[in-house]
Enzyme design. Structure first.
Site, PDB file in Angstrom:
ATOM      1  N   ARG A 134     -13.089  -8.709  19.289  1.00 38.02           N
ATOM      2  CA  ARG A 134     -12.888  -7.251  19.328  1.00 38.02           C
ATOM      3  C   ARG A 134     -14.154  -6.608  19.897  1.00 38.02           C
ATOM      4  O   ARG A 134     -14.381  -6.640  21.101  1.00 38.02           O
ATOM      5  CB  ARG A 134     -12.564  -6.728  17.923  1.00 38.02           C
ATOM      6  CG  ARG A 134     -11.290  -7.324  17.333  1.00 38.02           C
ATOM      7  CD  ARG A 134     -10.867  -6.657  16.039  1.00 38.02           C
ATOM      8  NE  ARG A 134     -11.925  -6.594  15.045  1.00 38.02           N
ATOM      9  CZ  ARG A 134     -11.736  -6.223  13.779  1.00 38.02           C
ATOM     10  NH1 ARG A 134     -10.523  -5.901  13.366  1.00 38.02           N
ATOM     11  NH2 ARG A 134     -12.734  -6.195  12.908  1.00 38.02           N
ATOM     12  N   HIS A 164     -18.199 -10.349  12.337  1.00 38.73           N
ATOM     13  CA  HIS A 164     -17.010 -10.309  11.486  1.00 38.73           C
ATOM     14  C   HIS A 164     -16.208 -11.584  11.722  1.00 38.73           C
ATOM     15  O   HIS A 164     -15.961 -11.969  12.871  1.00 38.73           O
ATOM     16  CB  HIS A 164     -16.156  -9.086  11.823  1.00 38.73           C
ATOM     17  CG  HIS A 164     -15.032  -8.852  10.854  1.00 38.73           C
ATOM     18  ND1 HIS A 164     -15.250  -8.488   9.543  1.00 38.73           N
ATOM     19  CD2 HIS A 164     -13.690  -8.937  10.998  1.00 38.73           C
ATOM     20  CE1 HIS A 164     -14.085  -8.346   8.918  1.00 38.73           C
ATOM     21  NE2 HIS A 164     -13.130  -8.622   9.782  1.00 38.73           N
ATOM     22  N   ARG A 217     -19.936  -6.847   2.850  1.00 39.34           N
ATOM     23  CA  ARG A 217     -19.031  -5.713   3.001  1.00 39.34           C
ATOM     24  C   ARG A 217     -17.783  -6.013   2.157  1.00 39.34           C
ATOM     25  O   ARG A 217     -16.913  -6.780   2.559  1.00 39.34           O
ATOM     26  CB  ARG A 217     -18.677  -5.529   4.486  1.00 39.34           C
ATOM     27  CG  ARG A 217     -19.924  -5.425   5.381  1.00 39.34           C
ATOM     28  CD  ARG A 217     -19.562  -5.182   6.845  1.00 39.34           C
ATOM     29  NE  ARG A 217     -18.761  -6.248   7.413  1.00 39.34           N
ATOM     30  CZ  ARG A 217     -19.251  -7.335   8.021  1.00 39.34           C
ATOM     31  NH1 ARG A 217     -20.561  -7.520   8.110  1.00 39.34           N
ATOM     32  NH2 ARG A 217     -18.441  -8.247   8.532  1.00 39.34           N
ATOM     33  N   TYR A 263      21.877   6.739   5.540  1.00 40.25           N
ATOM     34  CA  TYR A 263      22.177   6.754   6.979  1.00 40.25           C
ATOM     35  C   TYR A 263      22.835   5.459   7.436  1.00 40.25           C
ATOM     36  O   TYR A 263      22.463   4.365   7.025  1.00 40.25           O
ATOM     37  CB  TYR A 263      20.892   6.951   7.782  1.00 40.25           C
ATOM     38  CG  TYR A 263      20.318   8.336   7.678  1.00 40.25           C
ATOM     39  CD1 TYR A 263      20.965   9.434   8.242  1.00 40.25           C
ATOM     40  CD2 TYR A 263      19.123   8.556   7.002  1.00 40.25           C
ATOM     41  CE1 TYR A 263      20.433  10.708   8.144  1.00 40.25           C
ATOM     42  CE2 TYR A 263      18.578   9.828   6.903  1.00 40.25           C
ATOM     43  CZ  TYR A 263      19.239  10.907   7.477  1.00 40.25           C
ATOM     44  OH  TYR A 263      18.696  12.164   7.377  1.00 40.25           O
ATOM     45  N   CYS A 309      15.145   6.661   3.591  1.00 41.68           N
ATOM     46  CA  CYS A 309      15.096   7.886   4.378  1.00 41.68           C
ATOM     47  C   CYS A 309      13.660   8.399   4.467  1.00 41.68           C
ATOM     48  O   CYS A 309      12.742   7.839   3.866  1.00 41.68           O
ATOM     49  CB  CYS A 309      15.988   8.951   3.743  1.00 41.68           C
ATOM     50  SG  CYS A 309      17.689   8.423   3.470  1.00 41.68           S
TER      51      CYS A 309
END
Length: 368
Positions: A134, A164, A217, A263, A309
Site C-alpha cells: 500500500r 505494517h 498499535r 421488498y 430495508c
C-alpha cells in the site's frame, strides 16, 4: 449525521472490557514499549472520543488515526498534549495544520518533502512498504534521500519509522518474517535510528515478541475482537468484546399462510407465524446481506426474514411477543451469544467490517 436517540435501537460499549484488553496486553509487553490505541474509523464503530478517553485511562500512551480530521477531532475534544499519529496520506497543503496542532504525520513518498515550507515543527514517521503493497518506501536508497531532506529542513523531525504486516494474523509466518527482514534492512541503513520504531498491529503484538521496538498499535483487539479466527486459540489471553447492539420490536403481528414480507416478497409464510418489525436497517449498518441471519429474542434464535430495508428489518418469532420486547443483534441474551465473528462468518467478511459498518445514526451508550 443525525443520531437516533428517539428510537429504540442502541449500541452499548463496555468500557471495562476495553480497559481489561489494554491491561492484559500491557502485561505482555516489555516495560519500555508504549501501547498506542488505534481509534480510526470512529474507533472501529465504537465511538472515537469515548474510546480514546477510556484507553487513556487504561494506560494508552497515544493514539493512531487514519486521517488528519480524526486527529483534529481528538485535539478539539481535549486531547491537547497526547501523542497522535496519522497513519494514512495527508495532503502537503495540510502539513502546517498538523504542525500547528502537534500531530505527527506519515511520510511515504520522497517528493512529499520537496518545497515543503513549515511554520512550526512537524514530526514525521517514515512508512516502509515491506510487503503490504500500500503506502511506503521500498529501498534503502530512498530512505537515505528522505533522511537527508528531513535533516535539511530545520522544522522537520524524523521521530519514527514503521511498517505494517500483511499476514501477522496467520499462523504461518514466512511472509511475516520476510517483511520484518525487509523493514530491518531499511531501518539499519539509516544514519540515525529514529526515536520510535514500531511495526506491530494487534495480531503481531499478541503473537510476536516486541523486544527492540518502542511502541505497538493496538487496534481490533482493544475492542475485544480477534484479528482472525485462525489465531483465536493461540492468543495469550482471552479478549473481552466491548460492543453489543440492541433494538426493540416496534410492531408484532401474525401472518397467515401465503402472506409475504418486505421488498420483492422474497419471504412467504407457509403457516401461521408471528413476526416483528425492528427499527434498524442498512442505513444503520445492518446491511441487506444480514437477511437469513438470526438475532436473539429472550435468549432464543429468531431468523431475519425477507430483505433488510433501509430503516427496518423483520424477524420471525418463536411465539407472540409484546411490542417493546428487547432484541439482541450482537451480544449476550439469557446465556446465549451472537458475536461480531458470527455475523462476519455469515456475511463472508471480517469482524472489523461488522463493527465499522455501524453508523453514527445509532446512539452509543457507555457502561462501566
Amino acid at each position: 449525521m443525525v443520531t437516533g436517540w428517539h428510537r429504540p435501537t442502541w449500541i452499548e460499549i463496555d468500557r471495562a472490557a476495553i480497559r481489561e484488553n489494554i491491561k492484559n496486553e500491557q502485561k505482555q509487553l516489555p516495560e519500555n514499549v508504549a501501547l498506542w490505541a488505534v481509534v480510526k474509523a470512529n474507533a472501529y464503530g465504537h465511538g472515537i472520543i469515548e474510546v480514546a478517553k477510556t484507553a487513556k485511562e487504561a494506560g494508552a500512551k497515544g493514539f493512531c488515526v487514519a486521517i488528519l480530521d480524526e486527529a483534529l477531532a481528538l485535539r478539539e475534544a481535549g486531547f491537547q498534549d497526547d501523542f497522535i499519529l496519522v497513519l494514512g496520506a495527508t495532503k502537503k497543503e495540510d502539513a502546517n495544520l498538523a504542525a500547528k496542532n502537534q500531530i505527527a504525520l506519515t511520510v511515504f513518498r520522497e517528493d512529499w518533502l520537496d518545497d515543503l515550507v513549515l511554520e512550526a515543527p512537524l514530526r514525521i514517521h517514515l512508512k516502509v512498504d515491506s510487503g503490504m503493497g500500500r503506502l511506503g518506501i521500498r529501498s534503502t536508497e530512498e530512505a537515505g534521500r528522505i533522511e537527508t531532506k528531513i535533516a535539511r529542513n530545520k522544522e522537520l523531525e524524523l521521530e519514527g519509522i514503521y511498517t505494517h504486516f500483511a499476514t501477522a494474523d496467520q499462523l504461518e509466518t514466512s511472509y511475516f518474517e520476510q517483511q520484518l527482514a525487509n523493514f530491518t534492512a531499511i531501518l539499519t541503513s539509516l544514519a540515525t535510528r529514529p526515536a520510535i520504531v514500531h511495526t506491530a498491529n494487534s495480531a503481531a503484538s499478541l503473537l510476536q515478541p516486541q523486544i527492540g521496538f518502542d511502541a505497538i498499535r493496538f487496534g481490533i483487539s482493544m475492542y475485544g475482537l480477534t484479528p482472525s479466527p485462525e489465531i483465536k486459540t493461540s492468543l495469550p489471553f482471552e479478549l473481552k468484546p466491548a460492543l453489543a447492539l440492541y433494538t426493540e420490536m416496534v410492531h408484532v403481528k401474525e401472518l397467515a399462510p401465503g402472506d409475504s414480507v418486505s421488498y420483492g416478497a422474497t419471504y412467504t409464510a407457509t403457516e401461521r407465524e408471528w413476526v416483528a418489525t425492528l427499527p434498524i436497517g442498512y442505513a444503520d449498518g445492518l446491511i441487506r446481506h444480514y437477511s437469513g441471519f438470526h438475532v436473539l429474542v429472550d435468549g432464543q434464535l429468531a431468523p431475519i426474514i425477507g430483505r433488510v430495508c433501509m430503516d427496518q428489518t423483520i424477524i420471525k418469532l418463536p411465539h407472540e411477543f409484546q411490542t417493546g420486547s428487547k432484541v439482541t443483534i450482537i451480544g449476550v441474551d439469557h446465556g446465549n451469544t451472537i458475536t461480531a465473528d458470527d455475523a462476519a462468518e455469515y456475511l463472508d467478511t471480517i469482524n472489523y467490517e461488522v463493527t465499522c459498518l455501524l453508523t453514527e445514526r445509532i446512539p452509543r451508550k457507555y457502561i462501566h
